[in-house]
Design a protein around this motif. Structure first.
Motif, PDB file in Angstrom:
ATOM      1  N   PHE A 192      -4.248  -8.538 -11.195  1.00 34.17           N
ATOM      2  CA  PHE A 192      -3.814  -7.874  -9.974  1.00 34.17           C
ATOM      3  C   PHE A 192      -3.356  -8.897  -8.927  1.00 34.17           C
ATOM      4  N   LYS A 193      -3.994 -10.060  -8.908  1.00 33.46           N
ATOM      5  CA  LYS A 193      -3.612 -11.097  -7.946  1.00 33.46           C
ATOM      6  C   LYS A 193      -2.191 -11.587  -8.198  1.00 33.46           C
ATOM      7  N   ASP A 194      -1.753 -11.523  -9.469  1.00 29.70           N
ATOM      8  CA  ASP A 194      -0.408 -11.987  -9.826  1.00 29.70           C
ATOM      9  C   ASP A 194       0.689 -11.031  -9.389  1.00 29.70           C
ATOM     10  N   ILE A 195       0.328  -9.796  -9.047  1.00 33.37           N
ATOM     11  CA  ILE A 195       1.376  -8.792  -8.808  1.00 33.37           C
ATOM     12  C   ILE A 195       1.360  -8.261  -7.364  1.00 33.37           C
ATOM     13  N   VAL A 196       0.649  -8.928  -6.468  1.00 32.22           N
ATOM     14  CA  VAL A 196       0.576  -8.427  -5.091  1.00 32.22           C
ATOM     15  C   VAL A 196       1.935  -8.439  -4.392  1.00 32.22           C
ATOM     16  N   GLN A 197       2.868  -9.275  -4.848  1.00 34.83           N
ATOM     17  CA  GLN A 197       4.180  -9.354  -4.216  1.00 34.83           C
ATOM     18  C   GLN A 197       5.265  -8.656  -5.036  1.00 34.83           C
ATOM     19  N   HIS A 239      -5.498  10.365 -11.659  1.00 35.40           N
ATOM     20  CA  HIS A 239      -6.698   9.590 -11.928  1.00 35.40           C
ATOM     21  C   HIS A 239      -6.364   8.106 -12.036  1.00 35.40           C
ATOM     22  N   THR A 240      -5.204   7.779 -12.604  1.00 35.28           N
ATOM     23  CA  THR A 240      -4.796   6.375 -12.723  1.00 35.28           C
ATOM     24  C   THR A 240      -4.691   5.726 -11.340  1.00 35.28           C
ATOM     25  N   ARG A 241      -4.150   6.470 -10.376  1.00 32.77           N
ATOM     26  CA  ARG A 241      -4.012   5.925  -9.018  1.00 32.77           C
ATOM     27  C   ARG A 241      -5.391   5.693  -8.404  1.00 32.77           C
ATOM     28  N   LYS A 242      -6.313   6.624  -8.592  1.00 34.36           N
ATOM     29  CA  LYS A 242      -7.668   6.455  -8.077  1.00 34.36           C
ATOM     30  C   LYS A 242      -8.323   5.220  -8.713  1.00 34.36           C
ATOM     31  N   PHE A 243      -8.065   5.034 -10.000  1.00 31.98           N
ATOM     32  CA  PHE A 243      -8.586   3.887 -10.733  1.00 31.98           C
ATOM     33  C   PHE A 243      -8.041   2.588 -10.136  1.00 31.98           C
ATOM     34  N   ILE A 244      -6.718   2.580  -9.857  1.00 31.54           N
ATOM     35  CA  ILE A 244      -6.072   1.401  -9.273  1.00 31.54           C
ATOM     36  C   ILE A 244      -6.653   1.111  -7.890  1.00 31.54           C
ATOM     37  N   ASN A 245      -6.755   2.153  -7.064  1.00 36.53           N
ATOM     38  CA  ASN A 245      -7.267   1.976  -5.697  1.00 36.53           C
ATOM     39  C   ASN A 245      -8.676   1.396  -5.691  1.00 36.53           C
ATOM     40  N   LYS A 246      -9.489   1.854  -6.630  1.00 38.02           N
ATOM     41  CA  LYS A 246     -10.869   1.364  -6.706  1.00 38.02           C
ATOM     42  C   LYS A 246     -10.902  -0.129  -7.019  1.00 38.02           C
ATOM     43  N   GLU A 253     -11.378  -5.923  -5.229  1.00 41.45           N
ATOM     44  CA  GLU A 253     -10.855  -7.284  -5.212  1.00 41.45           C
ATOM     45  C   GLU A 253     -10.245  -7.660  -3.857  1.00 41.45           C
ATOM     46  N   GLN A 254     -10.276  -6.693  -2.918  1.00 44.40           N
ATOM     47  CA  GLN A 254      -9.759  -6.910  -1.560  1.00 44.40           C
ATOM     48  C   GLN A 254      -8.309  -7.385  -1.582  1.00 44.40           C
ATOM     49  N   LEU A 255      -7.485  -6.636  -2.294  1.00 44.74           N
ATOM     50  CA  LEU A 255      -6.069  -6.961  -2.423  1.00 44.74           C
ATOM     51  C   LEU A 255      -5.221  -5.848  -1.798  1.00 44.74           C
ATOM     52  N   LYS A 256      -3.979  -6.190  -1.470  1.00 46.97           N
ATOM     53  CA  LYS A 256      -3.028  -5.205  -0.970  1.00 46.97           C
ATOM     54  C   LYS A 256      -1.754  -5.305  -1.795  1.00 46.97           C
ATOM     55  N   LEU A 257      -1.390  -4.208  -2.451  1.00 45.04           N
ATOM     56  CA  LEU A 257      -0.201  -4.201  -3.287  1.00 45.04           C
ATOM     57  C   LEU A 257       1.034  -3.863  -2.463  1.00 45.04           C
ATOM     58  N   ASP A 258       2.192  -4.293  -2.968  1.00 49.15           N
ATOM     59  CA  ASP A 258       3.471  -4.021  -2.297  1.00 49.15           C
ATOM     60  C   ASP A 258       4.034  -2.695  -2.804  1.00 49.15           C
TER      61      ASP A 258
END
Length: 296
Positions: free
Chosen positions: A190-195, A206-213, A218-223
Motif C-alpha cells: 500500500f505504501k508503494d501506491i499512495v501516489q 465489502h472490498t472498499r471497507k476492507f481497503i479502508n480498514k 497503516e495510517q496512509l492516504k490514497l490518491d
C-alpha cells in the motif's frame, strides 16, 4: 396468535403486505388485481379478526400503526412459508420448470458464468435470475427471502442466520492496464501506491471497507480520483491506463489487457463463500446450481 393466523385467509395477509409496502390502498389494489373496495373490506376484516387497527387512515393517506409494524414481519413469514410449501410441490416436476433467484457480488462473476452455462444446458426449463450488488444489500435480500442463495466475498454480518460454504480465497491486488509503469511488479505494498491515481469501488462494497480498514491501520492516504458503485465501469476506466484500482485478483481474472499485482500482507486475502439462509427450504434447482459452483 397461532389461532388467529389459522383463522385468517392467506390472501388477506398478501393484501396487508402489499398495502404496507405501498402505503396506498389504490396502488395496492391495482397490484393485487382487485378493486380498492375489496382491498379495504379484506383489510378491515383482518383488523377485526386481530382486534387491532393496522393502518391509520388520514384522508387519502395511510400509514402503519404500531400494531401494523409489529404484525408485518409475522405476515411476511407466513406468506413466505406458504410459498416455500408450494415450491416444494413444484420440485416434484423433476426440475422441468421453475425459477431460481440468486445474488452475487461482481468478484464472483468468473466463477458464476461457467456454472450458469452448465446449469442451463442441464436444466433448460429453469429460469435463473441473478441480482448483482454489494454484500450488504444481497444479504438483506437473502434474509427477506427474495433470493435463494448468495455468492460473496468477505465476512457475513450475521453468521448465526446463515450457512456458509467456502469457495476460494483471492488476494487483494492493484489492478492496472498491462502497459502501466507498475505492470512489471510481481508484488506491491500500500505504501508503494499512495501516489497512484485510483478509481475505487463505492463505500458499500465489502472490498472498499476492507481497503479502508487496512489504510487506516497503516495510517496512509490514497490518491482516490473517483469512486463507483458499478464494477464494470470501474474496470473499463482502468483499461484506459489513466487510473488503477484495488480489487481482488478474482474480480478481473477473465479480463484481457489488465494485470493484477498482489498487495503484500498476510491479512490481504479475502474469502469467497456460497451463503444459504439457515433452516430455510432449499429448492432442488438451487442445490444443483450450488453443486456446480462448489466444483473446482
Amino acid at each position: 396468535m397461532i389461532k388467529v393466523f389459522l383463522e385468517m385467509e392467506l390472501r388477506q395477509l398478501k393484501y396487508f403486505i402489499k398495502a404496507a409496502e405501498l402505503l396506498n390502498f389504490t396502488a395496492a389494489a391495482e397490484a393485487c388485481f382487485i378493486t380498492q373496495g375489496t382491498l379495504s373490506q379484506q383489510l378491515k376484516q383482518l383488523e377485526n379478526d386481530l382486534n387491532m387497527l393496522l393502518f391509520d387512515r388520514i384522508g387519502k393517506r395511510v400509514k402503519l400503526t404500531e400494531a401494523g409494524k409489529v404484525f408485518l414481519p409475522f405476515a411476511q413469514h407466513t406468506v413466505a412459508a406458504s410459498q416455500q410449501g408450494k415450491q416444494a410441490l413444484n420440485d416434484l416436476q423433476n426440475l422441468k420448470t421453475g425459477e431460481l433467484k440468486i445474488g452475487a457480488t461482481h468478484a464472483l462473476i468468473p466463477r458464476l458464468t461457467p456454472a450458469l452455462i452448465a446449469f442451463s444446458e442441464k436444466f433448460p426449463g429453469i429460469i435463473v435470475s441473478v441480482e448483482f450488488g454489494t454484500s450488504e444489500v444481497l444479504l438483506g435480500q437473502l434474509e427477506e427471502g427474495l433470493i435463494d442463495f448468495v455468492l460473496l466475498l468477505g465476512k457475513v454480518s450475521k453468521p448465526e442466520q446463515v450457512v456458509s460454504y467456502p469457495l476460494f480465497t483471492s488476494q487483494l491486488s492493484l489492478i492496472v492496464k498491462n502497459t502501466h509503469p507498475l505492470a512489471g511488479r510481481r508484488k506491491i505494498s500500500f505504501k508503494d501506491i499512495v501516489q497512484v491515481p485510483l478509481v475505487l469501488p463505492g463505500k458499500g462494497f465489502h472490498t472498499r471497507k476492507f481497503i479502508n480498514k487496512i489504510i487506516q491501520q497503516e495510517q496512509l492516504k490514497l490518491d482516490m480520483r473517483m469512486e463507483l458503485n458499478d464494477i464494470h465501469t470501474l474496470v473499463n476506466l482502468v483499461k484506459t491506463g489513466k487510473w488503477a484500482t484495488i480489487l481482488t485478483a478474482a474480480t478481473v481474472s477473465k479480463q484481457e489487457g489488465l494485470k493484477a499485482i498482489p498487495i503484500g500482507g498476510k491479512d490481504n486475502v479475502m474469502k469467497a463463500s456460497l451463503i444459504w439462509p439457515k433452516d430455510a427450504y432449499r429448492k432442488k434447482s438451487a442445490i444443483e446450481l450450488g453443486k456446480l459452483l462448489m466444483e473446482k
